[in-house]
Write an enzyme that holds these catalytic residues in place. Sequence first.
Site, mmCIF file in Angstrom:
data_model
loop_
_atom_site.group_PDB
_atom_site.id
_atom_site.type_symbol
_atom_site.label_atom_id
_atom_site.label_comp_id
_atom_site.label_asym_id
_atom_site.label_seq_id
_atom_site.Cartn_x
_atom_site.Cartn_y
_atom_site.Cartn_z
ATOM 1 N N GLN A 144 -83.387 41.511 -98.066
ATOM 2 C CA GLN A 144 -83.636 42.948 -97.927
ATOM 3 C C GLN A 144 -83.862 43.596 -99.288
ATOM 4 O OE1 GLN A 144 -80.133 45.343 -97.219
ATOM 5 N NE2 GLN A 144 -81.127 46.375 -95.503
ATOM 6 N N GLY A 145 -84.929 44.374 -99.416
ATOM 7 C CA GLY A 145 -85.187 45.076 -100.668
ATOM 8 C C GLY A 145 -85.083 46.581 -100.489
ATOM 9 N N TYR A 146 -83.863 47.083 -100.507
ATOM 10 C CA TYR A 146 -83.626 48.512 -100.290
ATOM 11 C C TYR A 146 -83.143 49.187 -101.582
ATOM 12 C CZ TYR A 146 -84.115 49.207 -95.205
ATOM 13 O OH TYR A 146 -84.595 49.381 -93.945
ATOM 14 N N SER A 147 -81.883 48.885 -101.970
ATOM 15 C CA SER A 147 -81.246 49.602 -103.077
ATOM 16 C C SER A 147 -81.935 49.338 -104.408
ATOM 17 C CB SER A 147 -79.787 49.153 -103.224
ATOM 18 O OG SER A 147 -79.057 49.492 -102.085
ATOM 19 N N GLU A 199 -78.655 47.588 -88.466
ATOM 20 C CA GLU A 199 -77.736 47.055 -89.462
ATOM 21 C C GLU A 199 -76.316 47.556 -89.201
ATOM 22 O OE1 GLU A 199 -78.296 48.296 -93.551
ATOM 23 O OE2 GLU A 199 -77.538 46.367 -94.281
ATOM 24 N N SER A 208 -72.312 53.451 -97.786
ATOM 25 C CA SER A 208 -70.853 53.481 -97.924
ATOM 26 C C SER A 208 -70.212 54.312 -96.810
ATOM 27 C CB SER A 208 -70.465 54.084 -99.275
ATOM 28 O OG SER A 208 -70.688 55.480 -99.245
ATOM 29 N N GLU A 225 -68.376 56.758 -97.124
ATOM 30 C CA GLU A 225 -68.523 58.181 -97.449
ATOM 31 C C GLU A 225 -69.894 58.691 -96.984
ATOM 32 O OE1 GLU A 225 -67.395 55.895 -99.647
ATOM 33 O OE2 GLU A 225 -65.295 56.532 -99.781
#
Lengths: 391, 391, 353, 353
Positions: A135-138, A253, A374, A376
């Site tokens: 996965q290439g997200y962050s 996810e 996260s 949060e």
Amino acid sequence: MTATVSLAAPQPHADLNPLPDADFRAAVRNWIAASYPQELRSPPKRLHAAEAMPWYRILSQQGWLAPGWPRQYGGMGLSPSKLLIMIEEMERYGCARLPDTGLTMVGPLLIAHGTDAQRAYHLPKILSGEIIWCQGYSEPDAGSDLAALRTSAVREGDQWVINGQKVWTTLGMDAQWIFVLARTDPRAAKQKGISFFLVPMDTPGVTVRSILNIDLHDEFAEVFFDDVRIPADAIVGEVNEGWTIAKNLLGFERLFLGSPKQSEGALDHLERLCHHLGKSGDYASLLNGLRMELEDHKSFYTTFADRVRRGETLGPDVSMLKINQSALYQKIADRIMDVAGELGTLAGQVPDAPTLYPGSVFLQARPTSIYGGSSEIQRNIVARQVLGLGR
Amino acid sequence: MTATVSLAAPQPHADLNPLPDADFRAAVRNWIAASYPQELRSPPKRLHAAEAMPWYRILSQQGWLAPGWPRQYGGMGLSPSKLLIMIEEMERYGCARLPDTGLTMVGPLLIAHGTDAQRAYHLPKILSGEIIWCQGYSEPDAGSDLAALRTSAVREGDQWVINGQKVWTTLGMDAQWIFVLARTDPRAAKQKGISFFLVPMDTPGVTVRSILNIDLHDEFAEVFFDDVRIPADAIVGEVNEGWTIAKNLLGFERLFLGSPKQSEGALDHLERLCHHLGKSGDYASLLNGLRMELEDHKSFYTTFADRVRRGETLGPDVSMLKINQSALYQKIADRIMDVAGELGTLAGQVPDAPTLYPGSVFLQARPTSIYGGSSEIQRNIVARQVLGLGR
Amino acid sequence: MAAVLATGEDRFEGVRLLVESAAGIAPRDGDLKTVRHLRFGRPGIDRGRWSEISAMGWLGIRLPETAGGAGLGMAEYAALAGEVGAALLPEPFIEAQLALDFMGKDAPAEALSGDRLVLPAWLDAPDGLTLAGGIAEAAGGRISGRRRFVPMAAAADAFLVVSTEACWLIDAKAAGVSLEIESALDGGHTATLILDGVEAERLSAPDAKALEAAALATASALLGLMERAFAITLDYLKTRVQFGQPIGHFQALQHKAVDLEIEIGLTRAVLRDAVETFDTGDDCRRITSRAKARAADAAMLVTRQAVQFHGAIGYTDEADIGLFLRRAMVLAPRYGSAGFHRQRYASLTEGRP
Amino acid sequence: MAAVLATGEDRFEGVRLLVESAAGIAPRDGDLKTVRHLRFGRPGIDRGRWSEISAMGWLGIRLPETAGGAGLGMAEYAALAGEVGAALLPEPFIEAQLALDFMGKDAPAEALSGDRLVLPAWLDAPDGLTLAGGIAEAAGGRISGRRRFVPMAAAADAFLVVSTEACWLIDAKAAGVSLEIESALDGGHTATLILDGVEAERLSAPDAKALEAAALATASALLGLMERAFAITLDYLKTRVQFGQPIGHFQALQHKAVDLEIEIGLTRAVLRDAVETFDTGDDCRRITSRAKARAADAAMLVTRQAVQFHGAIGYTDEADIGLFLRRAMVLAPRYGSAGFHRQRYASLTEGRP
């Protein structure tokens, strides 16, 4: 009544939904015991793809790789209650986690949003293990604030040219393909102008560097894109509509990360640890309370898994499932450290009980409240989009 | 060594600091047992001033009303460790809470900020019980946001004229005087332009209306000011400097609200309840854990009480003491309900055990995280002023 | 929003209609004046509303039609209990139902019609879901003994005295009956029933599954109650202004609110599974214990946090939110506290599936 | 900021100077390169630093001057342990001290000078603070038996084998000594020491109060560790930008940070009272248990929450914050886990004061 059916060897690719739950459980249990590679039982770290591949292939041949996919695409189409049984049996036997990004994310995504050609090409290769996905997200400055991503994709003729950097790519060193969120309209508002691409990792210009996690395992990678050229049809969905697809994918996810799998494994670990220490009686009340919480979480999971099975899209409320699973998993992992005493200080397995590795279980539970958004961030989402408490 | 001193009848107004702690405890315990009005033992609701006055006077005569005040002003000047012993013994005997605003707030305030004349007039009247005080801080639209208060005081000749409304004034019906925060400069910024006044409740224009709390007790009042005229010297500190004084006073309030008194009383209640139900053994681990937390809180209390004794001003970090005490008190009260079963559903005392009233203990623990600045507000204060995390 | 705790489309629709029909008697958005009006009075219920409830066919909902019931299941019963819980009705809907469930085919027509309010007296301890002995039957069928914590006893026309071996129906005004009544925190009351040679009609032994139904219905009532308390609180968070903005804009409150929504979602999910297990006829004791424990803890958490969100006003009697907390305090231990049910779950769990 | 856990002005000043003097060896703001460098190596300590530590007079700090010690008290020892904890030093400062405290006047000069590192081997279970038996002494003074969880055993020149009835000093290289070494999570190691007819010098029976001192010193090390981990985290909250602002501006994170500061404050307060009780000579076991239980739980909470605040970067080995979590995991159970100490507190509490 339940004992006479021959359950020891369920037929590959058979539809198991008609079985009564107790029979289904017996079938799964027997099959795992007969089929699981013993050397992979209860590994103390997440396996790399090459290590996990024997088990991946066995499940593939049995047709059990994708319990949640519809049967028409090669999945088991299992009901939530049977899915839960399968999770329970696998965790209790100590079955290793697979390199599952293709199974839990790319597959459901392409089933929902892919073209026929994308489905025809990719789904069989996921089910065979030929293509392992990551996965290439962050990005370094786009973590919680994912929409701040800066990796760009520019159209040149019939190609897209990608430049930028991704980070926290789980098992990035093991994957053959990566799916990438990239900015296709730099002038649009933050969430607009993002598109969703499928990229082979062996494309020139892609480089991978592994990152050691807190448990000293090279679980993550950074992935760099330097003038990476991919064909025009490597896009999923429409240009500049990638954020919508990404959000939808996050729903899958979160359902996966909200499954009771990790908590089940951790509670099993805690129970075995108490037994090993001869303290099952002392901790009976603790174990019972956690067991009840876990069973309650399974009921909660069923709420969302049922929706997926009915073909509904998961809304922002699925974030609650992930929040709850993260909290429960970490609570169990915390109790493991409470109980372990000096055994919790060991970097490896307990010498005379190698399926116990309390310190690693504790450390491996840390990121669950960070990755995939996260806890949060998930609470922000629920507060605003479910409860209407936004500004 | 500790047994021969005659401790049964400690002299009124004697300095008890030189006693060893064990002797001091024995002296306090014996004196309470000999002096406390039996009909006031473990009252299920907070007493009104008239009801509590017999005990108030007994303590007054003994010189034990103000354990924390310096001896020169008529207090006991007790060290924190002895103060804790006194709290423990009073709570365990079931001594009623006094109408204590004068003792815990006005006294320390005037000692620090009052004029000699104010001290000379008011301190003896607090110690004798002649004047019972109440607090005029909150307003209907200025609760958590206290500085948004709108009650005004306008200077006319040698008088101040007060108009406005206060609310959540504890035991407001019982008090002879009220201290009031009022806006003296309507054009100044929010926290500027506020002054601090002392007002007799029998001044024309003051009206009081009681409010029933969630436990159906008329604990609070609203106080209305309609052209209330008070003399110029009824101000404490400088004009428009009331916010500083109020904040300082809040330090005392938070120290008082952060004292282990309420938690001690609640844990004692829980222990007696478990005993009554024959379940002390079943809940031994729970009780032990809470006891340790309470003892730890006493250590924390000592940190701040020591500072006051050394004459230091309490900073914003005292908010942490109140947060912790509120959380512990409510946690114990929650456990009381867990243990009580059907006894927790009764509106009054348990018929065959009248010193038990679990439901009321639970309800009375509710406002502790609200009044004197809610736990949320306290956390804001600590985050910004102690940790430097503000915007 | 009311939750429909049923899977299967037809049944789902039936329950939805039932819930809709309940709005006239037990509205989720009505004011709470009549609730306040009846508080701390005796008998503390509105007989007119009781007649309406029976006219709707809610009494004996689980009894077969041959026994004068509606022949419906736990899903329907739980749905109605949820509405009664959300409306804070003081009428002893679950208790009367428990008496009817205990009596089964012996249930008298006046009880089913609502004309005779029969309340069960079965408990002998401050906590639990276990039938007790200790009722002595003398020659001539007169019974002696005592039962504790009979909710709303002053409203009863008759009591169903329940012991491990039998049930007895007695008239509330019969000679030898006395009540020691204590006020309850929600404005109702609870009584110790003392029997001294009371003329009684002996019925069959009680079906212990009736208690499981009562526990699940109570869990559902707690769910309805917390759903409504939370909805009221969300409204408050959106409208109460401090520091120049609605307090619902503050992230710390937002996150706490989310945790309450999760608790409500968990309760709803567990209850759905429990009701389904009950209706399939399987042994439902373990999942009943999960449902009741979760509902009790969640309702206490949601309502006490709701009071906290309201600030000082929430601590006054004039604020409606306190009515929800006080009712939660009364319902949480009824038919077994969370602690009792956790212990029961442990004792029923031997090994794992 | 280091806490000075002493009341009384003279002593306070003395402890403050001692802490200041520690900064050269155990800085609170140094980088952690040398800590990383020594991780997972054997013997895993820096003998040069060990010599510096002894040169500062830290070894035998509590022994009377007549026994070659510094004649100081628990307040001073705890202060130094706090600095060693904050600096994450791998050298077994508390263990060596424990050996010296066990030996008392028998402590050899080479141990006090740091030339001979003597480590205690006293534990026989995965948890606890209780001396064990099970060391057999044959004729001629040779001993056999085993001890578990000897930290940093590969660095020892000698072991002090401790049992309920005696201590024995043995050379680490003596015939019959074998070690089963396991890596520990913080990069150090822990060993089972197996003795098979080892030549030993028998010393007096151990003073069990030495273990109380070790537990308190460990609590102080945990305090120093959590203080520094929290300081690093506050810096991160003030500098890491997401959504256009430092993440420390988000109220939900602010409130969690406050709760950690409260935990740290509680630990500091309890430890201050415990150290004072120790130094007065009173029975300090109950308050030692409070201090160690609180410190262990608080350090685990603070460091794991610190990792959470750091987000994904916190979960990598390259982030220093993880070193604090891993050290906390190792120190939390040492000299009795929180669970052990809660049980001990209960068993030592009979009635109330």
